[in-house]
Design a protein around this motif. Structure first.
Motif, mmCIF file in Angstrom:
data_model
loop_
_atom_site.group_PDB
_atom_site.id
_atom_site.type_symbol
_atom_site.label_atom_id
_atom_site.label_comp_id
_atom_site.label_asym_id
_atom_site.label_seq_id
_atom_site.Cartn_x
_atom_site.Cartn_y
_atom_site.Cartn_z
ATOM 1 N N ALA A 87 4.698 -6.161 15.067
ATOM 2 C CA ALA A 87 5.520 -6.881 14.127
ATOM 3 C C ALA A 87 6.196 -5.912 13.276
ATOM 4 C CB ALA A 87 4.746 -8.165 13.461
ATOM 5 N N GLU A 88 5.916 -4.651 13.254
ATOM 6 C CA GLU A 88 6.411 -3.774 12.390
ATOM 7 C C GLU A 88 6.468 -4.125 10.832
ATOM 8 O OE1 GLU A 88 10.242 -2.546 13.754
ATOM 9 O OE2 GLU A 88 9.339 -1.614 15.663
ATOM 10 N N THR A 89 5.067 -4.466 10.587
ATOM 11 C CA THR A 89 4.655 -4.984 9.092
ATOM 12 C C THR A 89 4.549 -3.603 8.287
ATOM 13 O OG1 THR A 89 3.482 -6.723 10.092
ATOM 14 C CG2 THR A 89 3.230 -6.296 7.870
ATOM 15 N N TRP A 90 5.463 -3.798 7.057
ATOM 16 C CA TRP A 90 5.467 -2.772 6.131
ATOM 17 C C TRP A 90 4.739 -3.586 4.700
ATOM 18 C CZ3 TRP A 90 5.466 2.079 7.285
ATOM 19 C CH2 TRP A 90 6.041 2.530 8.774
ATOM 20 N N PRO A 91 4.270 -2.906 3.706
ATOM 21 C CA PRO A 91 3.748 -3.511 2.507
ATOM 22 C C PRO A 91 4.929 -3.682 1.800
ATOM 23 C CG PRO A 91 2.679 -1.470 3.027
ATOM 24 C CD PRO A 91 3.628 -1.401 4.002
ATOM 25 N N GLN A 92 5.159 -4.722 0.956
ATOM 26 C CA GLN A 92 6.212 -4.952 0.178
ATOM 27 C C GLN A 92 6.842 -3.704 -0.811
ATOM 28 O OE1 GLN A 92 4.656 -7.600 -3.195
ATOM 29 N NE2 GLN A 92 6.689 -8.679 -3.090
ATOM 30 N N ALA B 106 -7.381 -7.611 17.011
ATOM 31 C CA ALA B 106 -6.229 -8.426 17.528
ATOM 32 C C ALA B 106 -4.980 -8.357 16.475
ATOM 33 C CB ALA B 106 -6.690 -9.804 17.901
ATOM 34 N N ARG B 107 -5.529 -8.674 15.133
ATOM 35 C CA ARG B 107 -4.535 -8.904 14.211
ATOM 36 C C ARG B 107 -4.083 -7.583 13.619
ATOM 37 N NH1 ARG B 107 -0.793 -11.560 11.935
ATOM 38 N NH2 ARG B 107 -0.764 -11.641 9.641
ATOM 39 N N ILE B 108 -4.889 -6.317 13.564
ATOM 40 C CA ILE B 108 -4.220 -5.127 13.216
ATOM 41 C C ILE B 108 -2.947 -4.695 14.383
ATOM 42 C CG2 ILE B 108 -4.667 -2.636 13.521
ATOM 43 C CD1 ILE B 108 -7.611 -3.287 12.430
ATOM 44 N N ARG B 109 -3.390 -4.886 15.462
ATOM 45 C CA ARG B 109 -2.422 -4.713 16.580
ATOM 46 C C ARG B 109 -1.104 -5.662 16.387
ATOM 47 N NH1 ARG B 109 -4.432 -0.888 19.739
ATOM 48 N NH2 ARG B 109 -6.657 -0.803 20.200
ATOM 49 N N GLU B 110 -1.343 -7.118 16.192
ATOM 50 C CA GLU B 110 -0.254 -7.966 15.777
ATOM 51 C C GLU B 110 0.646 -7.390 14.678
ATOM 52 O OE1 GLU B 110 -0.403 -12.643 16.123
ATOM 53 O OE2 GLU B 110 -1.527 -11.752 14.462
ATOM 54 N N LEU B 111 -0.151 -7.082 13.721
ATOM 55 C CA LEU B 111 0.750 -6.756 12.559
ATOM 56 C C LEU B 111 1.482 -5.281 12.665
ATOM 57 C CD1 LEU B 111 -1.909 -7.009 9.710
ATOM 58 C CD2 LEU B 111 0.394 -8.098 10.034
ATOM 59 N N ILE B 112 0.991 -4.239 13.544
ATOM 60 C CA ILE B 112 1.897 -3.311 14.005
ATOM 61 C C ILE B 112 2.909 -3.535 14.948
ATOM 62 C CG2 ILE B 112 1.650 -1.020 15.215
ATOM 63 C CD1 ILE B 112 -1.261 -1.049 14.277
ATOM 64 N N GLY C 172 4.127 6.667 0.124
ATOM 65 C CA GLY C 172 3.879 5.090 0.485
ATOM 66 C C GLY C 172 2.732 5.018 1.564
ATOM 67 N N PRO C 173 3.268 3.833 2.653
ATOM 68 C CA PRO C 173 2.410 3.251 3.500
ATOM 69 C C PRO C 173 2.357 4.194 4.631
ATOM 70 C CG PRO C 173 4.462 2.169 3.713
ATOM 71 C CD PRO C 173 4.567 3.074 2.372
ATOM 72 N N LEU C 174 1.311 3.872 5.641
ATOM 73 C CA LEU C 174 1.069 4.837 6.593
ATOM 74 C C LEU C 174 1.928 4.294 7.811
ATOM 75 C CD1 LEU C 174 -2.820 4.007 7.001
ATOM 76 C CD2 LEU C 174 -1.645 6.141 5.984
ATOM 77 N N VAL C 175 2.735 5.313 8.677
ATOM 78 C CA VAL C 175 3.562 5.001 9.798
ATOM 79 C C VAL C 175 2.554 4.499 10.868
ATOM 80 C CG1 VAL C 175 4.921 6.664 9.008
ATOM 81 C CG2 VAL C 175 3.202 7.270 10.510
ATOM 82 N N PHE C 176 3.380 3.761 11.763
ATOM 83 C CA PHE C 176 2.517 3.140 12.911
ATOM 84 C C PHE C 176 1.636 4.007 13.756
ATOM 85 C CE2 PHE C 176 6.566 0.426 12.631
ATOM 86 C CZ PHE C 176 5.997 -0.333 11.626
ATOM 87 N N ARG D 94 -1.660 -3.341 7.846
ATOM 88 C CA ARG D 94 -0.324 -3.430 6.962
ATOM 89 C C ARG D 94 -0.012 -2.285 6.770
ATOM 90 N NH1 ARG D 94 2.311 -7.238 4.135
ATOM 91 N NH2 ARG D 94 1.181 -8.961 5.245
ATOM 92 N N GLY D 95 -0.897 -1.290 6.639
ATOM 93 C CA GLY D 95 -0.450 0.276 6.562
ATOM 94 C C GLY D 95 -0.677 0.601 5.278
ATOM 95 N N VAL D 96 -1.332 -0.111 4.176
ATOM 96 C CA VAL D 96 -1.560 0.404 2.799
ATOM 97 C C VAL D 96 -2.795 1.583 3.266
ATOM 98 C CG1 VAL D 96 -2.682 -0.145 0.561
ATOM 99 C CG2 VAL D 96 -1.324 -1.908 2.002
#
Ligand code: SF4
Length: 408
Positions: free
Chosen positions: A373-378, A365-371, A323-327, A120-122
């Motif tokens: 999908a270009e997921t950013w925290p709220q 697998a979930r970490i790679r999937e979230l990256i 804020g969050p971590l870049v990919f 998620r990048g938090v």
């Protein structure tokens, strides 16, 4: 002469132990009988393990009357030091052999420490006031498990915690909430104070810390010398004391928490573990704490460029916050953790020692999937500049300090 002193010291220790245990029995006898159902909030650390095993011993020997149900809630953060995680597994087997219900409590996949940071990048937590980790990987899952348990019971529950503050707590009645202080076991203070007021639990849960008054040397004494004895339950607790330094641990107010916890000043427990030749192959774990520190640096994170307006139109405090971590940073972190894991496990396989599991296949697998999908925290879109870009300074009152360029 020194022998006589040792004998005297040992005798005094035993006397104090007996007094401490007696006080524990009294507090359990005072509060236990008014609850049909008991739970133990157990993290596998020194204080909550001492609490759990002493309660079992008191029940087995009839010093305490049995409640209708006893459930042990094991808070599995997936971040525990390997020797402690192994001891916890052994103790869970021993509990089940006695017919005691054990529930393993874990955060849902997306909320786990590694997935939340690297997927998620938090950013990793960095101080005691803003830490999200204790609530997310310890408190929220425990609340959820308790809610479900209480629904099934149709009554209230006495939650027994391993909060231990020694004599100072008895004097000032303060429960330490911060895991970084005075050897407190991360999470136990929260279980003690926050759980009773949680949504859906208010009025249905009472908490009790029956080892509140124990000195740390008594905890070590119990884990190392008493609990492993047949008459006290034959528990596999000595390995927990060993993980913190064996006999040296007698004087050590070692804190218990996650591997690489960014909030601990020093990794005392890890360094102690590494001094034991059996665990020296875990030395690459030393790389985790610096990784979390590095990931908090501005070049790895986005930054709010100007004023940030909240939904109600007001201006957010802390303008231009990081804020969050870049990919790229998340992938770098993932790669680093997997390399640490591989390095330890290569030696483990070659020498027949326990494998470690920092990130399992499902989590990776979930970490790679979230990256992917270009997921950013709220609250973040991904189009903000990175923290190392030089910007005009914006103040909380809206004033702007333009960039000043020197002229030749
Ligand atoms: S031990 Fe450290 S990293 Fe783990 S939950 Fe507590 S504060 Fe967070």
């Amino acid at each position: 002469m020194s022998h006589q002193i040792d004998i005297f010291a040992a005798g005094a220790q035993r006397l104090q132990m007996n007094e401490s245990i007696e006080l524990t029995i009294q507090s359990m006898q005072a509060y236990g009988p008014s609850h049909d159902h008991w739970g133990v909030a157990w993290s596998g650390g020194k204080d909550s393990t001492a609490t759990l095993t002493i309660i079992c011993w008191l029940l087995d020997t009839g010093k305490l009357a049995r409640p209708k149900t006893l459930t042990v809630f094991y808070a599995d953060t997936r971040q525990e030091l390997t020797p402690l995680a192994i001891s916890a597994e052994q103790i869970m087997d021993e509990l089940r052999e006695r017919g005691i219900a054990v529930e393993v409590v874990r955060a849902p996949l997306d909320k786990r420490f590694m997935v939340y940071i690297l997927g998620r990048g938090v950013p990793p937590p960095n101080n005691n006031t803003l830490r999200w980790c204790t609530r997310q990987i310890k408190i929220d899952p425990m609340e959820e498990a308790l809610r479900k348990r209480i629904e099934g019971l149709g009554g209230n529950i006495l939650m027994i915690t391993g909060v231990r503050q020694g004599e100072s707590a008895i004097r000032d009645r303060r429960i330490e909430m911060s895991c970084g202080k005075d050897g407190a076991e991360c999470g136990q203070g929260w279980y003690q104070q926050v759980l009773p007021n949680a949504r859906g639990l208010r009025g249905r849960i009472a908490t009790l810390a029956p080892l509140l008054h124990w000195r740390v040397c008594h905890v070590w004494e119990w884990l190392r010398h008493w609990a492993p004895e047949e008459e006290f339950g034959d528990w596999s607790t000595a390995a927990i004391a060993d993980a913190y330094g064996g006999d040296e641990a007698e004087e050590l107010n070692a804190r218990t928490g996650c591997i690489g916890c960014a909030l601990a000043q020093e990794e005392t427990a890890l360094e102690t573990v590494l001094r034991n030749p059996q665990w020296s192959y875990l030395a690459p774990l030393r790389g985790i704490k610096p990784l979390w520190r590095e990931l908090r640096e501005p070049q790895h994170r986005l930054r709010k460029a100007g004023l940030e307006r909240l939904k109600d139109g007001s201006i957010a405090k802390n303008p231009q916050r990081l804020g969050p971590l870049v990919f790229e940073a998340r992938l770098m972190g993932l790669d680093r953790i997997l390399s640490i894991q591989d390095e330890c496990n290569r030696v483990a396989r070659a020498t027949g020692r326990p494998l470690i599991n920092l990130i399992d296949a499902e989590e990776e697998a979930r970490i790679r999937e979230l990256i992917d999908a270009e997921t950013w925290p709220q609250g973040w879109e991904g189009d903000e500049p990175t923290g190392d870009v030089v910007l005009e300074t914006v103040y909380a009152n809206g004033a702007v300090q333009p960039l000043l360029f020197g002229s030749d």
